[in-house]
Design an enzyme around this catalytic site. Structure first.
Site, short mmCIF file in Angstrom:
data_model
loop_
_atom_site.label_atom_id
_atom_site.label_comp_id
_atom_site.label_asym_id
_atom_site.label_seq_id
_atom_site.Cartn_x
_atom_site.Cartn_y
_atom_site.Cartn_z
N PHE A 152 0.87 -1.21 0.00
CA PHE A 152 -0.14 -0.02 0.03
C PHE A 152 0.88 1.37 0.00
O PHE A 152 0.34 2.25 -0.34
CB PHE A 152 -0.86 0.03 1.25
CG PHE A 152 -0.36 0.44 2.43
CD1 PHE A 152 -0.09 1.88 2.71
CD2 PHE A 152 0.09 -0.52 3.43
CE1 PHE A 152 0.74 2.02 3.91
CE2 PHE A 152 0.58 -0.16 4.59
CZ PHE A 152 0.84 1.23 4.81
N LYS A 176 -1.01 -6.42 -9.66
CA LYS A 176 -2.30 -6.67 -8.86
C LYS A 176 -1.78 -5.71 -7.45
O LYS A 176 -0.82 -5.81 -6.70
CB LYS A 176 -2.18 -8.14 -7.88
CG LYS A 176 -3.48 -8.49 -7.12
CD LYS A 176 -3.96 -7.68 -6.26
CE LYS A 176 -3.12 -8.22 -4.91
NZ LYS A 176 -3.49 -7.09 -3.73
N CYS A 284 9.65 1.70 3.55
CA CYS A 284 10.43 0.55 4.01
C CYS A 284 12.05 1.07 4.13
O CYS A 284 12.73 0.25 4.51
CB CYS A 284 10.49 -0.44 2.73
SG CYS A 284 11.24 0.23 1.24
N GLU A 385 9.37 -4.25 13.07
CA GLU A 385 9.02 -3.16 12.11
C GLU A 385 7.77 -2.56 12.67
O GLU A 385 6.85 -2.97 12.86
CB GLU A 385 8.82 -3.55 10.76
CG GLU A 385 8.29 -2.65 9.77
CD GLU A 385 8.61 -3.07 8.19
OE1 GLU A 385 7.41 -3.97 8.21
OE2 GLU A 385 8.79 -2.36 7.49
P1 NAD Z 1 1.29 -6.95 3.12
O1 NAD Z 1 2.12 -7.80 3.12
O2 NAD Z 1 0.26 -6.76 3.73
O3 NAD Z 1 0.62 -6.61 1.56
C1 NAD Z 1 1.43 -6.56 0.18
C2 NAD Z 1 0.59 -7.31 -0.67
O4 NAD Z 1 0.44 -8.59 -0.44
C3 NAD Z 1 -0.65 -6.79 -0.94
O5 NAD Z 1 -1.04 -6.60 -2.41
C4 NAD Z 1 -1.77 -7.59 -0.36
O6 NAD Z 1 -2.82 -7.81 -1.15
C5 NAD Z 1 -1.11 -8.94 -0.28
N1 NAD Z 1 -1.19 -9.85 0.81
C6 NAD Z 1 -1.17 -9.54 2.01
N2 NAD Z 1 -1.33 -10.42 2.77
C7 NAD Z 1 -1.32 -11.75 1.81
C8 NAD Z 1 -1.60 -12.96 2.32
N3 NAD Z 1 -1.55 -13.60 3.54
N4 NAD Z 1 -1.24 -13.79 1.19
C9 NAD Z 1 -1.19 -13.36 0.09
N5 NAD Z 1 -1.14 -11.99 -0.44
C10 NAD Z 1 -1.34 -10.91 0.80
O7 NAD Z 1 2.08 -5.26 2.98
P2 NAD Z 1 1.65 -4.00 3.20
O8 NAD Z 1 0.97 -3.71 4.37
O9 NAD Z 1 0.73 -3.55 1.82
O10 NAD Z 1 2.99 -3.00 3.00
C11 NAD Z 1 3.57 -2.63 3.90
C12 NAD Z 1 5.13 -3.54 4.01
O11 NAD Z 1 5.72 -3.50 2.75
C13 NAD Z 1 6.01 -3.10 5.23
O12 NAD Z 1 6.61 -4.28 5.91
C14 NAD Z 1 6.94 -2.55 4.35
O13 NAD Z 1 8.23 -2.71 5.05
C15 NAD Z 1 7.01 -3.42 3.18
N6 NAD Z 1 7.57 -2.74 2.06
C16 NAD Z 1 8.85 -3.16 1.70
C17 NAD Z 1 9.63 -2.83 0.62
C18 NAD Z 1 10.90 -3.05 0.07
O14 NAD Z 1 11.41 -2.66 -0.86
N7 NAD Z 1 11.53 -3.96 0.97
C19 NAD Z 1 9.08 -1.47 0.10
C20 NAD Z 1 7.71 -1.07 0.23
C21 NAD Z 1 7.05 -1.66 1.20
#
Ligand code: NAD
Length: 485
Positions: A152, A176, A284, A385
């Site tokens: 997000f 997606k 991140c 985190e």
């Molecule tokens: P999230 O893991 O909740 O969701 C990410 C994506 O995965 C979404 O599209 C969601 O629909 C899907 N998803 C969520 N749970 C799932 C599951 N159980 N099974 C399958 N798909 C699933 O992450 P978020 O809250 O949207 O984003 C924040 C996180 O992303 C933080 O931990 C941040 O550090 C990380 N992030 C990392 C980077 C990087 O480059 N390392 C960059 C941006 C964000």
């Protein structure tokens, strides 16, 4: 009241309403207003997108790279022309300030620019006469249908770490987006449509966990790029690999800064505040821990507390605002709870940002910048985190002590050092077990022409997003040994 924008899928160059009856609200995090609803697209619609991408693949891979990048040149211009409009949408659904939203789209555009170099980046290698009269060469071919599953916190940028390279290399693509912020990709796909890309080359499917599972299980999808939390990254990495897919998963982070006594105080404090409180700490690459070394303890805690207190917090659409809300009420509660746990474990509150009153945003998910000192290096504030505007401070005697604590952590996304000493800087960049290093930089985000690194629990896979790693990820190598007598 204006009609909410319906969230549609884009499959085979057609905008389609999902048949799903399961819908989630998409909410403005600054006001609590429901902006629209997003469908949780079922398996059949993922299949439809995959089928469109498969049908488009053969002709697209045969389109010369120099022709493929013409669509990216058009996309770059369209993104430039529409950057303000896209930034407004990012701020509306994600909460960050307009300047941050625009900054995110600049990074997206930069990736399109780099991917325009694919006719050069995709070149192979050759060696004549590996034996008398025999030549050998390596060419790169696209992988097939590839997909990104995005988080997000950067509704526009993150897809661009992958999509421009994927299609420039001759793959077809499925996006997606996060179900929390689906509006931005609606705008971006309208621009992709205007480039005239052939049918099925890029496809958009909205949804949540079930939609992701359908993508991971679909036999026609060959490669997955994921960005999100570590727990999800780990499970997606395992599942995609079990289905025989190429996979790269970027996970969560816990990013430390080290402040040496010789650092420039004003500069260091401002860079730290931008890193810890920019995007409300939902980056991140957000600083989450600061190690004040030796005499830095005399000035750093007070100075960072003053800057944290002065931060202007509010609705990101207001140009004077310096920090917006966090994404959901659940995130807000989780962050408030983590702060409380830290306090109960002995942290000293220098600035408590909980429960602020923000005028005109009574229903928003706000936490003001928070600074905690005397953090237990093994406690929750230091180890997990938080993904909110919370900075934990730890006082250490030496840079070695700080590096040792950093290396004992599970994450490896980013670490930064503030100093005037070249020797200290070299020691730090050499010894830190971290993928992205900043020296006198608060947010060490790699430009598009470098891979977006990340080690340990911040990354699962071997090829990262952006740059030459993206070219390697989105191509498979073919080696030819040839004799013509
Ligand atoms: P999230 O893991 O909740 O969701 C990410 C994506 O995965 C979404 O599209 C969601 O629909 C899907 N998803 C969520 N749970 C799932 C599951 N159980 N099974 C399958 N798909 C699933 O992450 P978020 O809250 O949207 O984003 C924040 C996180 O992303 C933080 O931990 C941040 O550090 C990380 N992030 C990392 C980077 C990087 O480059 N390392 C960059 C941006 C964000």
């Amino acid at each position: 009241m204006t009609e909410p924008t319906p969230i549609l899928n884009y499959i085979d160059n057609t905008w389609l309403q999902s048949e799903s009856t399961e819908m989630l609200d998409v909410t403005n995090p600054a006001t609590g207003e429901v902006l629209t609803t997003v469908p949780l697209s079922p398996d059949e619609e993922v299949h439809q997108a995959a089928t469109a991408a498969v049908s488009a693949f053969d002709e697209w891979r045969r389109t010369p790279p120099v022709h493929r990048v013409q669509y990216l040149f058009k996309l770059k211009n369209l993104l430039e022309e529409n950057i303000d409009d896209i930034a407004q949408t990012i701020t509306l659904e994600c909460g960050k300030t307009l300047a941050e939203s625009k900054g995110e789209m600049r990074r997206a555009i930069e990736n399109v620019e780099v991917a325009c170099g694919i006719p050069t980046l995709m070149q192979g290698t050759n060696l004549e006469d590996i034996a008398t009269g025999i030549d050998e060469f390596m060419i790169r071919q696209p992988v097939g249908v590839c997909a990104v599953i995005a988080p997000f916190n950067f509704p526009g940028m993150i897809t661009f770490w992958f999509l421009p390279y994927a299609i420039a290399c001759g793959n077809t693509y499925i996006v997606k987006p996060s179900e929390k912020v689906p509006l931005t990709m609606q705008k971006i796909f309208h621009l992709l449509e205007q480039t005239g890309l052939p049918k099925g080359v890029v496809n958009l499917i909205n949804g949540g966990q079930e939609t992701v599972n359908a993508i991971l299980e679909h036999p026609a999808i060959s490669a997955i790029s994921f960005v999100g939390s570590t727990a999800t990254a780990k499970s997606i990495y395992a599942k995609a690999a079990a289905h025989g897919k190429r996979v790269q998963c970027q996970g969560g982070a816990k990013n430390p800064l080290i402040i040496l006594p010789d650092a420039d105080p004003q500069f260091t404090v401002n860079a730290t505040a931008d890193s810890a409180f920019g995007c409300a700490g939902q980056r991140c690459l957000a600083a989450s821990l600061a190690f004040a070394v030796g005499g830095a303890q005399n000035w750093f805690p007070n100075a960072i507390s003053d800057v944290a207190t002065d931060r202007v917090v509010g609705n990101g659409l207001d140009e004077h605002v310096e920090m917006g809300p966090v994404i959901t009420p659940e995130s807000q509660k989780r962050i408030e709870g983590t702060i409380q746990t830290g306090i109960e474990a002995g942290a000293r509150v220098l600035v408590d940002g909980r429960y602020p009153s923000i005028s005109d945003c009574e229903n928003g998910n706000f936490i003001r910048p928070t600074v905690l000192s005397n953090i237990d290096p093994q406690g929750e504030i230091a180890k997990t985190e938080i993904f909110g505007p919370v900075l934990g401070l730890i006082h250490v005697k030496t840079i070695d002590e700080a590096i040792e604590l950093i290396n004992s952590g599970n994450y490896g996304n980013m670490a930064c050092l503030f100093t005037r000493s070249g020797a200290a800087a070299r020691k730090f960049r050499y010894e830190a077990q971290i993928g992205n290093i900043g020296i006198n930089i608060g947010v060490a985000a790699p430009m598009a022409f470098f891979p977006f690194s990340g080690w340990k629990d911040s990354f699962f896979g071997d090829l990262h997003g952006q740059s030459w790693d993206a070219v390697d990820f989105f191509t498979q190598k073919k080696v030819i040994v040839e004799r013509w007598n």
